[in-house]
Design an enzyme around this catalytic site. Structure first.
Site, PDB file in Angstrom:
ATOM      1  N   ASP A 124       0.848  -1.088  -0.105  1.00  0.00           N
ATOM      2  CA  ASP A 124      -0.116  -0.084  -0.059  1.00  0.00           C
ATOM      3  C   ASP A 124       1.153   1.179   0.015  1.00  0.00           C
ATOM      4  O   ASP A 124       2.146   1.267   0.481  1.00  0.00           O
ATOM      5  CB  ASP A 124      -0.830  -0.069   1.330  1.00  0.00           C
ATOM      6  CG  ASP A 124      -1.882   1.365   1.340  1.00  0.00           C
ATOM      7  OD1 ASP A 124      -2.424   1.680   0.465  1.00  0.00           O
ATOM      8  OD2 ASP A 124      -1.853   1.647   2.531  1.00  0.00           O
ATOM      9  N   ASP A 126      -0.326   5.047   0.822  1.00  0.00           N
ATOM     10  CA  ASP A 126      -0.657   5.927   2.015  1.00  0.00           C
ATOM     11  C   ASP A 126      -0.437   5.464   3.212  1.00  0.00           C
ATOM     12  O   ASP A 126      -1.248   4.550   3.364  1.00  0.00           O
ATOM     13  CB  ASP A 126      -1.971   6.697   1.688  1.00  0.00           C
ATOM     14  CG  ASP A 126      -2.228   7.398   0.499  1.00  0.00           C
ATOM     15  OD1 ASP A 126      -3.039   8.155   0.241  1.00  0.00           O
ATOM     16  OD2 ASP A 126      -1.283   7.223  -0.430  1.00  0.00           O
ATOM     17  N   GLU A 133      -2.119  10.523   4.121  1.00  0.00           N
ATOM     18  CA  GLU A 133      -3.031   9.908   3.444  1.00  0.00           C
ATOM     19  C   GLU A 133      -3.372  11.251   2.261  1.00  0.00           C
ATOM     20  O   GLU A 133      -3.762  12.314   2.662  1.00  0.00           O
ATOM     21  CB  GLU A 133      -4.644   9.697   4.077  1.00  0.00           C
ATOM     22  CG  GLU A 133      -4.536   8.587   4.998  1.00  0.00           C
ATOM     23  CD  GLU A 133      -4.524   7.153   4.365  1.00  0.00           C
ATOM     24  OE1 GLU A 133      -5.150   7.213   3.261  1.00  0.00           O
ATOM     25  OE2 GLU A 133      -3.849   6.226   4.888  1.00  0.00           O
ATOM     26  N   ARG A 169     -15.429  11.333  -1.738  1.00  0.00           N
ATOM     27  CA  ARG A 169     -14.185  12.332  -1.591  1.00  0.00           C
ATOM     28  C   ARG A 169     -13.566  13.021  -2.802  1.00  0.00           C
ATOM     29  O   ARG A 169     -13.313  14.132  -2.657  1.00  0.00           O
ATOM     30  CB  ARG A 169     -13.054  11.358  -0.854  1.00  0.00           C
ATOM     31  CG  ARG A 169     -13.298  11.029   0.623  1.00  0.00           C
ATOM     32  CD  ARG A 169     -12.222  10.087   1.073  1.00  0.00           C
ATOM     33  NE  ARG A 169     -12.357   8.862   0.430  1.00  0.00           N
ATOM     34  CZ  ARG A 169     -11.336   7.867   0.497  1.00  0.00           C
ATOM     35  NH1 ARG A 169     -10.338   7.885   1.677  1.00  0.00           N
ATOM     36  NH2 ARG A 169     -11.372   6.812   0.246  1.00  0.00           N
ATOM     37  N   GLY A 213      -4.823   2.496  -3.210  1.00  0.00           N
ATOM     38  CA  GLY A 213      -6.163   3.075  -3.327  1.00  0.00           C
ATOM     39  C   GLY A 213      -5.761   4.877  -3.413  1.00  0.00           C
ATOM     40  O   GLY A 213      -6.936   5.738  -3.664  1.00  0.00           O
ATOM     41  N   LYS A 258      -6.919  -4.766  -4.992  1.00  0.00           N
ATOM     42  CA  LYS A 258      -5.503  -4.841  -4.800  1.00  0.00           C
ATOM     43  C   LYS A 258      -5.200  -6.490  -4.940  1.00  0.00           C
ATOM     44  O   LYS A 258      -4.180  -6.807  -5.214  1.00  0.00           O
ATOM     45  CB  LYS A 258      -5.278  -4.540  -3.434  1.00  0.00           C
ATOM     46  CG  LYS A 258      -5.291  -2.896  -3.333  1.00  0.00           C
ATOM     47  CD  LYS A 258      -5.042  -2.443  -1.698  1.00  0.00           C
ATOM     48  CE  LYS A 258      -4.894  -0.846  -2.016  1.00  0.00           C
ATOM     49  NZ  LYS A 258      -4.298  -0.379  -0.424  1.00  0.00           N
ATOM     50  N   ASP A 281      -2.041  -1.049   5.801  1.00  0.00           N
ATOM     51  CA  ASP A 281      -2.360  -0.657   6.948  1.00  0.00           C
ATOM     52  C   ASP A 281      -3.896  -0.409   7.101  1.00  0.00           C
ATOM     53  O   ASP A 281      -4.243  -0.232   8.409  1.00  0.00           O
ATOM     54  CB  ASP A 281      -1.732   0.856   7.183  1.00  0.00           C
ATOM     55  CG  ASP A 281      -2.364   1.989   6.406  1.00  0.00           C
ATOM     56  OD1 ASP A 281      -3.192   2.961   7.027  1.00  0.00           O
ATOM     57  OD2 ASP A 281      -2.414   1.846   5.320  1.00  0.00           O
ATOM     58  N   ASN A 284      -8.875  -1.893   3.669  1.00  0.00           N
ATOM     59  CA  ASN A 284      -9.004  -2.266   2.175  1.00  0.00           C
ATOM     60  C   ASN A 284      -7.706  -3.033   1.847  1.00  0.00           C
ATOM     61  O   ASN A 284      -7.529  -3.189   0.520  1.00  0.00           O
ATOM     62  CB  ASN A 284      -9.286  -1.110   1.318  1.00  0.00           C
ATOM     63  CG  ASN A 284      -7.964  -0.238   1.418  1.00  0.00           C
ATOM     64  OD1 ASN A 284      -7.538   0.219   2.570  1.00  0.00           O
ATOM     65  ND2 ASN A 284      -7.676   0.550   0.260  1.00  0.00           N
TER      66      ASN A 284
END
Length: 340
Positions: A124, A126, A133, A169, A213, A258, A281, A284
């Site tokens: 991942d 972020d 993030e 978002r 993501g 993912k 982390d 997702n």
């Protein structure tokens, strides 16, 4: 590494676990022959904590058949125990998480066969490779920080569907300029230990991938300027007239994607999933963490820490190298070679 401190720690481990250790760190740890490995990470080794751990292992009838000190530094000590026992992994992992909380250490269980260098490591981005993030950072500048941050936290806790939260978002970021993105990228804080980990993996011949993501714009910046990354899959930003449209470009990289991408990359590289590890982390990330030989939750939310196969909480990202069977002498040699 201080030689006197190492010798003292070796004597302590030998006394508590009744296993022979050398007085100085060997070139490489002993070969793993036991069905399970338990790695202990702590800032400072305390004899009462080791004794409590040994008492717990005795109570479970998990027999220690080998001990290696992988790190002995002021910031991090890593001790690997080889365990000869039959155990139910999920039950054992949860019991060790609960035990570790009371002993001021981290206890990471893994099959003995996974104590080896992976051929593919998927990350991942972020809050894993960077200390931010990105979508939240964009939102702060756009004046919608609180709204976006709350949606992000809900998604990472698993309370919202990622795709739905992502579209919401992005809608709030309509009008954000591409020029502002170029200003933000150099200010992204790199996760401590990330450059060391990725350089060491490259030195070992392991391919690395970002499955995020977040956004390709920032992942590519990291690849070009900071991190030894081979493959990138993330979300693409949609622009019109130099500004974000507020829309999204499908497919969105969510948890299911993912996991799909990890399997797809492994197939393209002719690798089995036993040769792959994943690190993340958020909620997702759980689908990809469940697939490989190791699934490491790094500085993760409580839900993810509780469900992931492995977890590292209080140490830098390069502590993952101890789960690949490497000690500090090997790691430093790899990094020295990479700079020559």
């Amino acid at each position: 590494m201080d030689a006197a401190n190492y010798a003292s720690l070796a004597a302590l481990c030998q006394r508590v676990f009744a296993q022979p250790l050398r007085e100085s760190m060997p070139e490489c740890p002993a070969a793993v022959s036991a069905p399970w490995c338990l790695t202990l990470l702590t800032g400072q080794v305390r004899e009462p904590s080791l004794q409590a751990l040994q008492a717990f292992l005795d109570g479970q009838q998990w027999r220690v058949v080998g001990v290696d000190i992988l790190a002995c530094r002021a910031a991090c000590c890593a001790i690997r125990l080889q365990l000869d026992s039959e155990l139910a992994f999920d039950d054992a992992r949860r019991a060790l998480l609960a035990l570790a909380d009371g002993l001021d250490m981290e206890l990471i269980l893994q099959p003995g066969a996974t104590q080896r260098t992976p051929q593919l490591a998927c990350f991942d981005m972020d809050s894993t490779l960077i200390q931010a993030e990105v979508i939240d950072e964009l939102a702060k500048i756009a004046g919608v920080g609180d709204q976006v941050a709350e949606i992000t936290l809900s998604a990472m806790r698993g309370e919202l569907d990622f795709q739905q939260s992502f579209r919401r978002r992005m809608g709030l970021l309509k009008g954000f300029t591409e020029a502002s993105l170029a200003d933000i990228a150099p200010r992204l804080p790199i996760m401590p230990g990330a450059p060391r980990l990725l350089r060491a993996l490259r030195g070992l011949g392991c391919k690395t991938a970002i499955l995020s993501g977040g956004f390709t714009y920032f992942a590519n910046y990291l690849k070009d300027n900071h991190l030894a990354v081979d493959v990138i899959h993330a979300n693409q930003l949609e622009f019109d007239g130099g500004a974000l449209t507020g829309g999204v470009i499908d497919p969105i990289v969510d948890g299911a994607r993912k996991a799909h991408l990890l399997q797809e990359i492994a197939e393209e590289m002719h690798l089995s999933l036993e040769q792959v590890v994943a690190v993340g982390d958020g909620a997702n990330d759980l689908p990809m963490l469940a697939l490989g030989a190791l699934g490491i939750a790094f500085h993760a939310k409580p839900k993810v820490r509780a469900e992931a196969p492995q977890a590292i909480d209080g140490f830098e990202l390069d502590a993952a190298l101890y789960l690949f069977g490497l000690n500090d002498r090997q790691i430093e040699a790899l990094l020295d070679d990479a700079t020559q």
